[in-house]
Design a protein around this motif. Sequence first.
Motif, PDB file in Angstrom:
ATOM      1  N   LYS A   1     -20.900  33.454 111.572  1.00  0.00           N
ATOM      2  CA  LYS A   1     -21.367  33.875 112.885  1.00  0.00           C
ATOM      3  C   LYS A   1     -20.799  32.914 113.927  1.00  0.00           C
ATOM      4  O   LYS A   1     -20.966  31.705 113.817  1.00  0.00           O
ATOM      5  CB  LYS A   1     -22.898  33.830 112.897  1.00  0.00           C
ATOM      6  CG  LYS A   1     -23.507  34.990 113.672  1.00  0.00           C
ATOM      7  CD  LYS A   1     -25.016  34.948 113.598  1.00  0.00           C
ATOM      8  CE  LYS A   1     -25.575  34.810 114.994  1.00  0.00           C
ATOM      9  NZ  LYS A   1     -26.866  34.144 115.039  1.00  0.00           N
ATOM     10  N   GLU A   2     -20.124  33.466 114.927  1.00  0.00           N
ATOM     11  CA  GLU A   2     -19.503  32.592 115.911  1.00  0.00           C
ATOM     12  C   GLU A   2     -20.428  32.320 117.068  1.00  0.00           C
ATOM     13  O   GLU A   2     -21.297  33.139 117.387  1.00  0.00           O
ATOM     14  CB  GLU A   2     -18.221  33.227 116.437  1.00  0.00           C
ATOM     15  CG  GLU A   2     -16.989  32.555 115.904  1.00  0.00           C
ATOM     16  CD  GLU A   2     -15.744  32.951 116.684  1.00  0.00           C
ATOM     17  OE1 GLU A   2     -14.703  33.034 116.037  1.00  0.00           O
ATOM     18  OE2 GLU A   2     -15.817  33.169 117.904  1.00  0.00           O
ATOM     19  N   ASP A   3     -20.239  31.159 117.677  1.00  0.00           N
ATOM     20  CA  ASP A   3     -20.933  30.864 118.915  1.00  0.00           C
ATOM     21  C   ASP A   3     -20.673  32.025 119.884  1.00  0.00           C
ATOM     22  O   ASP A   3     -19.519  32.324 120.182  1.00  0.00           O
ATOM     23  CB  ASP A   3     -20.365  29.552 119.481  1.00  0.00           C
ATOM     24  CG  ASP A   3     -21.200  29.023 120.632  1.00  0.00           C
ATOM     25  OD1 ASP A   3     -21.603  29.842 121.476  1.00  0.00           O
ATOM     26  OD2 ASP A   3     -21.436  27.806 120.672  1.00  0.00           O
ATOM     27  N   PRO A   4     -21.725  32.682 120.358  1.00  0.00           N
ATOM     28  CA  PRO A   4     -21.528  33.882 121.178  1.00  0.00           C
ATOM     29  C   PRO A   4     -20.776  33.617 122.486  1.00  0.00           C
ATOM     30  O   PRO A   4     -20.227  34.538 123.076  1.00  0.00           O
ATOM     31  CB  PRO A   4     -22.961  34.362 121.461  1.00  0.00           C
ATOM     32  CG  PRO A   4     -23.835  33.206 121.156  1.00  0.00           C
ATOM     33  CD  PRO A   4     -23.133  32.385 120.119  1.00  0.00           C
ATOM     34  N   ARG A   5     -20.731  32.346 122.907  1.00  0.00           N
ATOM     35  CA  ARG A   5     -20.061  32.063 124.173  1.00  0.00           C
ATOM     36  C   ARG A   5     -18.544  32.123 124.048  1.00  0.00           C
ATOM     37  O   ARG A   5     -17.826  32.266 125.021  1.00  0.00           O
ATOM     38  CB  ARG A   5     -20.454  30.661 124.658  1.00  0.00           C
ATOM     39  CG  ARG A   5     -21.895  30.546 125.072  1.00  0.00           C
ATOM     40  CD  ARG A   5     -22.288  29.108 125.297  1.00  0.00           C
ATOM     41  NE  ARG A   5     -22.321  28.338 124.058  1.00  0.00           N
ATOM     42  CZ  ARG A   5     -22.704  27.064 123.995  1.00  0.00           C
ATOM     43  NH1 ARG A   5     -23.049  26.427 125.087  1.00  0.00           N
ATOM     44  NH2 ARG A   5     -22.722  26.420 122.839  1.00  0.00           N
ATOM     45  N   TYR A   6     -18.037  31.966 122.804  1.00  0.00           N
ATOM     46  CA  TYR A   6     -16.592  31.830 122.628  1.00  0.00           C
ATOM     47  C   TYR A   6     -15.803  33.066 123.040  1.00  0.00           C
ATOM     48  O   TYR A   6     -14.663  32.965 123.463  1.00  0.00           O
ATOM     49  CB  TYR A   6     -16.263  31.486 121.176  1.00  0.00           C
ATOM     50  CG  TYR A   6     -16.560  30.061 120.814  1.00  0.00           C
ATOM     51  CD1 TYR A   6     -17.010  29.166 121.783  1.00  0.00           C
ATOM     52  CD2 TYR A   6     -16.374  29.588 119.523  1.00  0.00           C
ATOM     53  CE1 TYR A   6     -17.291  27.850 121.462  1.00  0.00           C
ATOM     54  CE2 TYR A   6     -16.644  28.273 119.195  1.00  0.00           C
ATOM     55  CZ  TYR A   6     -17.099  27.408 120.171  1.00  0.00           C
ATOM     56  OH  TYR A   6     -17.361  26.107 119.841  1.00  0.00           O
TER      57      TYR A   6
ATOM     58  N   CYS B   1     -15.106  32.671 126.506  1.00  0.00           N
ATOM     59  CA  CYS B   1     -14.199  31.519 126.658  1.00  0.00           C
ATOM     60  C   CYS B   1     -12.761  31.918 126.344  1.00  0.00           C
ATOM     61  O   CYS B   1     -11.832  31.584 127.081  1.00  0.00           O
ATOM     62  CB  CYS B   1     -14.590  30.391 125.712  1.00  0.00           C
ATOM     63  SG  CYS B   1     -16.140  29.618 126.094  1.00  0.00           S
TER      64      CYS B   1
END
Lengths: 103, 491
Positions: A12-17, A20
């Motif tokens: 699960k990736e940091d949702p902000r990326y 970005c």
Amino acid sequence: MSNQKNTELELKEDPRYKQCNREALWGLALGVANLVWWFAWGYGLGNKPPEEYTYILGFPSWFFMSCIAGAILFSLLAIAVVTFFFKDMPLEADEKYREQKEN
Amino acid sequence: MGQAKVDVLIPLILYFLFVYFLGFYSLKFVSRARQTKGKNFLVEYLIGGRSLGGFVLAMTLVATYLSAGSFIGGPGAAYTYGLAWVYLAMTQMPTGYFTLAVLGKKFAIIARKINAVTMTDFLKERYENKLVIILCSLSIVFFFTASMAAQWIGAARLLEGSVGLSYTTALTFFGVTVLVYTTIGGYRAVALTDTLQGVVMTVGTAAVIIAAIIVGGGVSNLVNGLYAIHPGLISPYGVDPQFTSAAWVTSYWILVGFAIVGLPQVAVRAMSYRDSKSLKEAIIYGTIVSMVLLLGMHLLGAFGRVLIPGIEAGDLVVPTIITSLFPNWAAGIILAGPLAAVMSTVDSQLLLAVGAIVNDIYVNLINPRIKKTASLAFAASVFLGIIIFIVAYNPPPLMVWLNLYAHGGTIATFLWPIILGLYWKKANAQGALASIITGIGSYMLFHNFWPRPLGMHTIVLPLIISLATFVIVSLFTPGPSKKIIERFWGP
């Protein structure tokens, strides 16, 4: 083997990326467009003997278009891009998540 | 020169005093951070506690990447090659938005996640490899010492030429100032003085170019004057089409435009800002300020050829034009601009070299439990300052040699490990190592044996080679550990 690796990488990736990465691509696109503008006007109009140059506000047209108009245009574009496509977000590391992991 | 020109010197001294004041102001923050032990001190000292606002971030970024080159060497070259060199200089135009957008918020977020305070910190966590840290830290210490010494020499010559101080006095005056405010105030002092210096440079540049155009009787007149001296002066191919060829000039987009992301003193700024609003404002201010500075200073150099013909040494073009266009007291204020450009580059490099010694080598490799990081940091910067002073006073051949490779070598070391480490999950330590070694190695080889491969600047092919090496080696060796991926990409 390679399949297993792929699922491992699909964490699960940091949702902000996502945002970005999009902003980084905007920066890249703006840079490349700036290069194309600079090159096309500079060598497009400048590629003839200086006797045949035309002038804008006293500058040779190639110079005015590539360097002066280009600099102003891309400053305005940079302002437009950060205003309309860059989103505000917190930059802090998520403390809650970190605590959970440590427990 | 002999006699010192007092009325030029007085505004300069006042300016230097203000710089000292900013150093002591920042000392307050540093002393407060000193109460806390270990890494907290370094967060304040090396990146100002991640608290920069947009304007300060923009100014410190622009002032750092515009060095003596843009203020002394660049205008000097524009004097010789005409508008072609102004055209070349404009390849730096995107740096204001490009660096901040490409490293962007992702870099700031990750720096906070892993609590990185230097570029090497970031690379250490990302690649978990001692050799990578050692190579990067050594690259910073050696390349930076060489390039700082070269810049100190430039600043001292500028003071010598325009104010009439002796070389030794000028070098001492300049060196002690930079050393004092950087050592006591750390990154915050550097960023604040950079902001002051950025404002001085911008206002000074605008004043000088407007004055030059008025004295020269308008742009048309000046451009006609250039044409009359040599038609090549108003062509993008310059007076020597072999030298300023299209391929070579265009490749500057790589050298001073895009690859600037790989300069640690530039990249580290992208982890020092407060929030996403600061980033947005910094891109706007940074882009506009770079436009004014780049266009203004280089046009001044080109027009200078008409205004004051016959200046022999390129380094003297800017000081000569300034002192002949303005009364002495005003010249003193404007001359602070180029000096500021040098100071603002050197102070960041000094701080990074200190960071490399204290944080990257000592804390990371030798003694992670050290408590007294503050005393070590002060000692390291005084030590480095003395070395640079000795080198600048009488440059040994090794330093002259290193300085040839300083800019390209630093970029070749850091560019791909930063970019791929940030955006490519498969980038691993073996790839980074291979890329650093082939990057620096091939750059040195090309520099000596094929300085203009395919007509381009030396840096281009080594960067392509090191990128290819990085990708191939990473694909054929095991990827980074799950722990690293989770730390960098996980929520």
